[in-house]
Every structure is written in C-alpha cells, then in structure tokens.
Design a protein around this motif. Structure first.
Motif, PDB file in Angstrom:
ATOM      1  N   MET A 177      13.358   1.054  63.379  1.00 32.78           N
ATOM      2  CA  MET A 177      13.865   2.399  63.093  1.00 32.78           C
ATOM      3  C   MET A 177      15.271   2.543  63.686  1.00 32.78           C
ATOM      4  N   ILE A 178      15.395   2.133  64.937  1.00 34.83           N
ATOM      5  CA  ILE A 178      16.685   2.239  65.609  1.00 34.83           C
ATOM      6  C   ILE A 178      17.732   1.405  64.886  1.00 34.83           C
ATOM      7  N   LEU A 238      14.565  12.666  67.969  1.00 35.86           N
ATOM      8  CA  LEU A 238      13.525  11.909  67.291  1.00 35.86           C
ATOM      9  C   LEU A 238      13.062  10.793  68.207  1.00 35.86           C
ATOM     10  N   ILE A 239      11.797  10.808  68.520  1.00 38.15           N
ATOM     11  CA  ILE A 239      11.280   9.792  69.423  1.00 38.15           C
ATOM     12  C   ILE A 239      10.714   8.626  68.636  1.00 38.15           C
ATOM     13  N   GLU A 240       9.894   8.928  67.673  1.00 38.03           N
ATOM     14  CA  GLU A 240       9.383   7.863  66.823  1.00 38.03           C
ATOM     15  C   GLU A 240       8.723   8.430  65.585  1.00 38.03           C
ATOM     16  N   VAL A 241       8.448   7.504  64.658  1.00 34.79           N
ATOM     17  CA  VAL A 241       7.757   7.894  63.436  1.00 34.79           C
ATOM     18  C   VAL A 241       6.497   7.047  63.342  1.00 34.79           C
ATOM     19  N   ASN A 242       5.409   7.678  63.068  1.00 26.37           N
ATOM     20  CA  ASN A 242       4.148   6.938  62.940  1.00 26.37           C
ATOM     21  C   ASN A 242       3.741   6.773  61.495  1.00 26.37           C
ATOM     22  N   ALA A 243       3.238   5.590  61.184  1.00 28.80           N
ATOM     23  CA  ALA A 243       2.810   5.336  59.810  1.00 28.80           C
ATOM     24  C   ALA A 243       1.439   5.915  59.548  1.00 28.80           C
ATOM     25  N   SER A 244       0.647   5.951  60.532  1.00 26.62           N
ATOM     26  CA  SER A 244      -0.684   6.504  60.283  1.00 26.62           C
ATOM     27  C   SER A 244      -1.020   7.450  61.409  1.00 26.62           C
ATOM     28  N   PRO A 245      -0.588   8.661  61.248  1.00 29.46           N
ATOM     29  CA  PRO A 245      -0.923   9.632  62.283  1.00 29.46           C
ATOM     30  C   PRO A 245      -2.431   9.693  62.432  1.00 29.46           C
TER      31      PRO A 245
END
Lengths: 523, 421
Positions: free
Chosen positions: B77-78, B322-329
């Motif tokens: 992501m970064i 923005l800390i992170e993005v999850n693919a499967s919350p």
C-alpha cells in the motif's frame, strides 16, 4: 398590587442574588467604562448610566437572569411557602426524605461504613493520582444495595392525597383512570398548542426540516450565530425552541443557563475536587456502583464513564447547590464527620441533594442527566457548571414531591390526562389488562428520556426544555410515544407485552411525534 | 434470468449464511457449478494463481480482487501510494502540490513509513531528525494487531539493520518477515481520555467506489498516555478488538464501539460543524485517492468486488491518517449491535452486487439504482467520470465532485482546480 416595601424587598433580593455573579461584574465593568463616554454628565450621572446600560447587552441578560432567580410568589411569604405552597406536598416530601435518610443511616450502621469520613493521607494521594481514570477501579461494592428503586418513588406519588379534596364525588365515567390522584392544574392540548406555538406543523424545526431540505439549515444557522455573538440569553432561549444546530448547541445552552467558565468557576470546581479527595462519603459508593452498572454498559455513554464519576462526586459535595433549596421542598440534613458529633466545624452539610436524589444514585440513574452533556462539553469544569445549572433549574424537580408544573407529580398527571382525553380506548384497554400506562412511562419521564432515546434526539428534546423553561415536553413526548405505538398496544394482553412494545425507543424521532400529537390530534 | 444463485463459502459466519439463505440461494460445494463464492484470502490466491487458476465464467462472482494485496498489504500500500504521489508530481498535477516544508498538501494522509529491512538506512536518517519520536513496527503479512510493537530507540530494531547490509533480495512474501515502520501518531484525538480508531467499509466494484454510511469507532479500554513507560501496554495503543477483548475492562455489551454517527454528533457539538464536515470529506478523499493509487496495478476484473476495511486514526488537530486497509474485515460479531451492522452490510453489498438476487452477469455494466444502494453512498464513479471528462472544461470550477449523482459534493474543500480525476 405590589407596594413600596415589597418592591424594595424584591429588589434587595435580586441584588443579593446577582451579587458576585458574572453578570454583576459585567454590568459593573460596563458602568465604569461608560463613565468615559462624553454623553455622561456628572449632574445627571445616575440617569445617564442607567440609560447607557439599558442599551447595552448586559441589561438584557441581567433581566433574563432576574426572571430565573426569583420564585414566582410573594416576597414576604415564609420560606417554606416559597419552597412549596401546598402543605400536603411539603409533608409528603418531608416524610419521603426522612424515610430515605433513615435507610441510608441503617445501611451505614449495618455495613459499619460512616456517612462521612476523612480520608487518610495515603488514600488521598492515591485518589488524586487516579482522578482521571476512576473507571478502571474495581472496589468491592457488593455490600452496597440500592436505597430504593424508582418504583418505590412512584408508589409514594401514587399515594399522595389532598386532604381538602374529596375525590369520592368523581365516581363516574369521567373520573380519572390513572394512578395519580391529586388535583393539580395541568395543561391540555388546546392550551399546549398556544404555549408551544413554535412547534406547530408549519414552522421549521431543526432536525426535521433541514434534513428534508425544506428549510435549509443555513437559515437557522445565521440566526443562531448572531445570538451567540451578541451573547443574548433571552434570544438564545427563544431560538432554542426550534432546535439548536449541533455546532452551536453547547454555546447556546451555556448562554441560556448563564453558565460561564470564568476563573472563579474553574476554581470552584477545583475546590470541590479537593473536597472529594479529602472526604469519603457513603453515597460515593452508591454513585460508583450506579455508574458502573449502568453507564458503562450504555452504547453511547460508556466512553464518558470517568467524567461521570468526576462530576457526580463533586456535585454531591457542592454546597452552593443549597441555593436551589429555596425553591425546592427538600431540606438538606447535616452530618458530622465521624467522631466529631456536635463540633459545628466538622459538620458536613450532608450532600444537599442526598435526600431528593439519593434515589438518583441507584436505579434512577443520576448519571443519565449528566451523560448527554458529555457530548457537548469536554472540559470538566465547564461540564460541571452546565450540569449544575441544568439540575438546579429542571432536573431536581423530577426527583422531589412538589406542585410545580414541571415537577414529577404534575408531569405524571399531565401524561395520564393527555392519554385519557385523547386516546381513551387505548388507556382503557391497558388499564384492563393491568398495564397502567404510567407504570411504563414513569421511568422515561424521571430521567427526561435519557438513556432511552438516541443522543441526537435527546438533545433536540432538551433544546425545548430549555427553550420553554419547562419539563412539560417530557410528559407530552411520553403521551406521543403511546399514541405512536397505539396500534400495537391495542393488541397486547399483558403488562409484559406492553413493556416489550415500548422497550426500544432508540429509533424514534421526537419532534415529529410531538408535533403530530400536539397539532394533528383531533380535539 | 431463471434459476437461483448457487453459492459457496469457506467462511462459516452466520451474518453471511443468513443473508444467503434469506435470498433462498442454494448452497453448493466448490467443485460444483457455482455463481457466487465468498472466499477467504487464502482461497482467492488459489483461484487466481497462474498454475492452478481457473477462468471465471460470466455468471460467476467472487468477493476479492486477484491482487487486492496491492492495497491490503501494508508495505505494498505504501509503495503504491508513494509511487502515485511521485507520478502526480512528475505530471505537474496540482494534487501533488507541496508546502514550504516539503509536505504534500493534499496527499499527506499516511504517516511517514519505511520498509524494513530494505529502507533501513533511509529510516535511520529520518529517525535521527527527530530522536524523541516514537515509531510503530508492524509485520507486513499479519492482521489483528499481531506482532505489533512500539519503539523509541534505534537499538530496539537492531536486527533489521544487519540484513540490509548483507542481502538485497528479500522477497516480500518469503524468507525473513518484512516489516513496515511508521511514525507513531502520538497525539490521537481522545474522547473521554481514550484513543480510538475508525473502521469504514468501502466496497469496490467494477468502476464504483462506495462508502458504507455506517462505520464504527473502536475504543481502547484504558486511558491513553504517550508516556514512554506505557509503550509496551498494547491496551493503551492498539484498538483492534482482537487485542482489546482480552483486557480487564472489555465490555461485551457495547464492545467498546461507537457508531460513526455518534462520533459525528460529538465532534460537531464540541468542535463545530464545519471542521467536522471537513474531516469527513478528507476521509472520503483518502479512500478515493488510495484506490486511484492502486488502480494501475489492480486487475479490474468484472467478476470481482471487494469490501475493503479502511482503518483510520484522527489526530488532535482533526486530521485523519490512513493506517491500513483490510481485505477481509472481520465478520465475527462481538456484540449484538455489531452483528446487526455486519448483517446489514452484507445485505446491502449483495443487493448491489447481485441486484434482484439474480445470477450475476458480468457482461452487463450495472450501475445500481439509488434505491438499491441501501446504506451505501457512491463516492466515485469511474465510468461516469470518464464520460463527463469531455464536459469537464465547460463546467465551472466550483470544486464540485465529478462523481455520479449519489456522491456528496465533498470536493468543495479542495481549491477549485483540483478535481477527482
């Protein structure tokens, strides 16, 4: 009607009341400043200063404050009559207080815990350190049991009787079906329509009409901004009748309540905090237990648990609250610090509100009138100051026996009358199945709906309490809720199922309900 | 379109299964003919892998994009965001404008981050500029707060330095575990003295980016303190429910969660409406920009949709990070309200992805009608934006968003020349 001596007494009273208040120093300052104005002449100093002040804002707010600082009665009447003009009410309140205090005393003896005691130095230091996180403490509170529950208070209200009124003549179809049996004057829908005209269906309300884009919010916003800038309390109150914009509500309420956050208020709060650290009161444990059990499980308020302890513990030691007892029928008892009975210096005026609201500390949930304010004020002394004003102006009336139109007795009666007059079939049905409506609605009203409505809706309701300077809307809303769920309620066959129908109010929108009930009900 | 949708899942969660059953869809197994597969991340790797992968037919849909990890792995992501910013800078786009300190004005929404061990030296340089700062170490491939720790001294991450000198090949997904190290936001916005983060679900499908109106805030159970003595106390710093629920004060009634509407009410009341609106606009902006950043590398497969979980922290200046993005919350529900929220989310998602409960047909290009959106709100519609491209120059520079009609006109906070495209 009011003669010379009475007038000067009244004036003296107002002056006394205003002395030392922020308003007083503001007016004083303005008066001093105006001395520099060229229009002020030495010969006509008095008149000139007076007319100058009249045109400045301080005058307006002073008169606004005046209307709130006087009891609505004869200034030379004896103090008990000022508190509560009806003798039987005074008696009932006194015996209720006695009963509660007796309970508290016996709890104290039973548990071997004094009503008040001085904390040892080590304990003081500990408490000072964890002042901001009392919520993580887990003291053993299992020994403390509630002094009594809301339904006990309801039973007392139900048993009230006016000895001068013979109710036996009213045995007819038109008699009162409800539980409250005292003949107080409460307003019916036609009168309410007049008094609450700003709520009628054709007037825009914040919270409804801005969402439906009928009256854009900017319309409300510009008015309220002006009110805040001008620091005009009376205008703020008037404005609040149509709902406050979320961004300005905190300021508007503070204006209406004349709650400023001057250095002396902050100091007062710090002094109270010091008092909490120094002395431990029995009721503290009850407060703690209550908040722990209820607030910490609440979806909205759990975040503010620590603030609640801080505010409530300070409040229970605030002797300035005694002021409000001039208008309340309750009498604060005295207690002595353990071991020093008789030594007046060690007399702790036992939490002034302990008798009117120790019930708050358990079951009635005192916290419920503090918690919503945490959404508006995040600075402890400000939060405290606003809460104290709200309590001493309105909420204390929910927890004591009086004839005031905003008192819980009147609210209960008003609720029942509204229901009986406008939804007779429903009332009759519920009564037949043993589900007296008041038994369900009481818990809502005694907390001014806090903990039952979603927070944004609750704040809109409280806007109107402040706007109309009365708790009547609480009774009106209670009736409106029953009206709204009438269809379902007609089908239930037991108290339990009636409770179930009315268990969840979190999705209700209060203003439409109130508006429809007041202005769309056929008379 | 006759026939009921046949579904498969390898995630046994009631919020999912109840939703399928209420639509009277038919459960089948993986080896049979299926239309809809709600799969876990491990499975998606197999489905699209070059070796074993199979081609999805037009009536099949899956709930992940093949290379979702470009957004959902912390290091990728970064990388993508950094690359995106550089590209915009090169193009001379006004979005990439910097201020006098060299910070991006509009694109500074992730805390300063480095990959370890690859960027170790770069990190040390940055660390030395501000030696009293705290940094947070996160393993790239883990979730739920596992393996995270805070550091404030270089000595604490010594072992990542050795590798950078010896080996230049450290594959992201094999060999030594890769970490990212980010500047820790030590001034989070506190409510009731506690730290919290925001979790928004933003599904992405074909060309649409949507925002789920009901996100929630997760609170730490313990009061926040930036004191260095508490750096090891994860109950103070990490909001993941997986961590918090082991704390002494964890409450199972509300699960330490607030709805975003509560947050909004609180912020509007205590800070004012304008700054609150600006905050939420900025959050929307972050979602859109992050998706644009990965758009070039993302396989925009029409068989796919995905519900990304955006994890955001707000600092005390009301700036979102923005800390992170999850693919499967997580679909596990910790409280009753939680379950309802997640159930509704899946319900709304399914309504959009398979309108009318029909068997999906990927040849169609469907923009869901407004009513079908449920609690979703369109943030950005790529196709619509492209068709409006031609009209763009004619439109006045009012800063209005070019998204589809459902979008909230939130570009108003940007200067007039910046557009969504």
């Amino acid at each position: 009607m009011i003669n010379g001596t009475e007038l000067s007494l009244t004036i003296a009273h107002i002056v006394q009341r205003l002395k030392g208040s922020h308003l007083h120093s503001q007016i004083e300052r303005q008066a001093k400043e105006c001395l520099h104005q060229p229009e002020i002449k030495l010969e006509s100093l008095r008149e000139d200063v007076r007319s100058f002040l009249k045109t400045s804002g301080g005058h307006n707010n002073a008169s606004f404050c005046y209307t709130h600082s006087l009891p609505p009665s004869h200034p030379t009447a004896p103090p008990e009559h000022l508190k509560e003009p009806l003798a039987y009410m005074r008696k009932a309140q006194a015996s209720w207080e006695k009963r509660v205090f007796k309970s508290l005393n016996s709890m104290s003896t039973e548990l071997g815990v004094p009503l008040a005691r001085m904390r040892p130095a080590v304990e003081q230091k500990e408490l000072a350190n964890k002042w901001n996180e009392m919520g993580t403490d887990e003291p053993d509170l299992s020994r403390f049991r509630p002094v009594y529950a809301p339904k006990d208070f309801l039973e007392v209200l139900i048993s009230l009787r006016n000895p001068n009124h013979d109710g036996s003549e009213d045995v007819s179809a038109r008699s009162h079906w409800g539980l409250i049996q005292v003949p107080l004057n409460v307003r019916d829908i036609p009168q309410l329509r007049q008094a609450y005209s700003e709520l009628n269906l054709t007037t825009g309300q914040l919270g409804i009409d801005d969402h439906a884009h009928i009256h854009p919010e900017s319309h409300f916003l510009s008015l309220s901004c002006l009110v805040v800038v001008e620091q005009d309390s009376a205008a703020a109150q008037q404005y609040s009748r149509q709902g406050c914009s979320t961004g300005l509500r905190a300021d508007l309420w503070a204006l209406i309540l004349n709650s400023t956050n001057q250095p002396q208020d902050v100091m007062h709060y710090e002094q109270l905090k010091a008092g909490v650290i120094q002395h431990d009161l029995l009721v503290d444990n009850l407060i703690y237990k209550d908040v722990k059990l209820t607030a910490s499980n609440d979806d909205y308020y759990f975040v503010f648990e620590d603030f609640l302890y801080q505010v409530l513990l300070c409040f229970s030691r605030d002797t300035a609250v005694l002021e409000h007892f001039k208008y309340n029928s309750a009498t604060p008892p005295k207690s002595y610090i353990q071991g020093k009975v008789g030594d007046e210096e060690c007399a702790v005026v036992y939490p002034p509100n302990v008798c009117v609201s120790v019930c708050d500390f358990v079951g009635m949930c005192f916290f419920s009138t503090v918690a919503p304010l945490c959404f508006l004020y995040n600075e402890p002394s400000k939060l405290y100051s606003v809460f104290r004003e709200m309590y001493t102006r309105y909420f204390f009336r929910l927890h004591s026996i009086s004839s005031s139109p905003s008192g819980i007795v009147s609210l209960c009666l008003q609720f029942e009358r509204l229901l009986q007059t406008h939804l007779p079939q429903l009332f009759y049905h519920l009564r037949q199945i043993g589900a007296q409506p008041l038994r369900i609605a009481f818990k809502w009203m005694v907390r001014a709906f806090s903990g039952y409505l979603s927070t944004d809706q609750l704040l809109l309701l409280w806007d109107r309490i402040l706007g109309y300077d009365s708790l009547e809307v609480v009774a009106v809303l209670a009736a409106a809720v029953f009206a709204f769920r009438a269809e379902n309620l007609m089908e239930v066959t037991s108290l339990a199922s009636a409770e179930a129908v009315l268990a969840d109010l979190s999705t209700l929108k209060v203003m439409p309900l109130i508006q429809i009930f007041l202005f769309a009900t056929a008379i | 379109m006759a026939g009921k949708v046949k579904w498969v899942t390898d995630i046994e969660k009631s919020v999912l299964i109840n939703n399928f059953e209420k639509r009277e869809w038919i459960q089948v197994t993986e080896s049979e003919d299926w239309n809809f597969y709600w799969m876990s991340i491990q499975t998606i790797r197999n489905v699209f892998s070059v070796d074993t992968g199979y081609r999805l037919s037009d009536d099949q849909m899956v709930n992940h994009f093949p290379n979702h990890y470009e957004l959902t792995r912390k290091d990728l992501m970064i990388k993508n965001i950094k690359r995106y910013r550089k590209e915009l800078e090169k193009e001379g786009s006004p979005l990439a404008e910097k201020d006098e300190n060299g910070k991006y004005i509009y694109l500074d929404f992730v805390p300063v981050t480095f990959m370890l061990p690859a960027d170790y030296n770069l990190f040390v340089e940055e660390f030395r500029k501000n030696p009293s700062s705290t940094w947070i170490m996160k393993p790239c491939g883990k979730a739920q707060g596992k393996g995270i720790f805070l550091i404030n001294k270089l000595s604490q991450i010594k072992k990542w330095s050795r590798d950078s000198r010896t080996s230049t090949f450290v594959a992201a997904s094999s060999g030594k575990e890769a970490y990212v190290i980010s500047l820790y936001i030590d001034n989070p916005l506190l409510i009731g003295g506690k730290k919290f983060d925001l979790l928004f679900v933003d599904p992405s499908l074909w060309c649409l980016t949507l925002r789920y109106k009901l996100g929630f805030c997760r609170f730490c159970t313990v009061k926040y303190t930036p004191s260095t003595s508490e750096l090891d106390n994860m109950f103070v710093h990490l909001t993941n429910v997986a961590i918090q629920k082991h704390g002494d004060d964890y409450n199972h009634v509300h699960g330490g969660k607030w709805t975003v509407s509560n947050l909004r009410l609180y912020l509007e009341s205590t800070r004012g409406k304008e700054v609150t609106s600006r905050l939420f606009d900025q959050i929307h902006w972050i979602v859109v920009q992050s998706l644009k950043a990965v758009a070039p590398v993302m396989n925009n497969d029409k068989h796919c949709f995905e519900c990304y979980g955006y994890d955001i922290i707000i600092d005390d200046k009301l700036k979102p990070w923005l800390i992170e993005v999850n693919a499967s919350p997580s679909l596990t529900s910790s409280t009753a309200n939680d379950r309802i929220l997640k159930y509704n989310l899946i319900n709304d998602t399914l309504n959009i992805v398979t309108p009318n409960g029909d068997i999906p047909d990927c040849r169609w290009n469907r923009s869901p009608p407004r009513e079908a959106l449920g609690n979703y709100q369109v943030l950005y519609d790529e196709e619509q934006a492209q068709s409006e491209n031609a009209e763009r120059d004619l439109r006045s520079r009012s800063g209005q968003s070019l998204g589809s009609k459902g979008t909230k006109g939130s570009a108003g906070v940007r200067p007039a020349t910046a557009t969504w495209k």
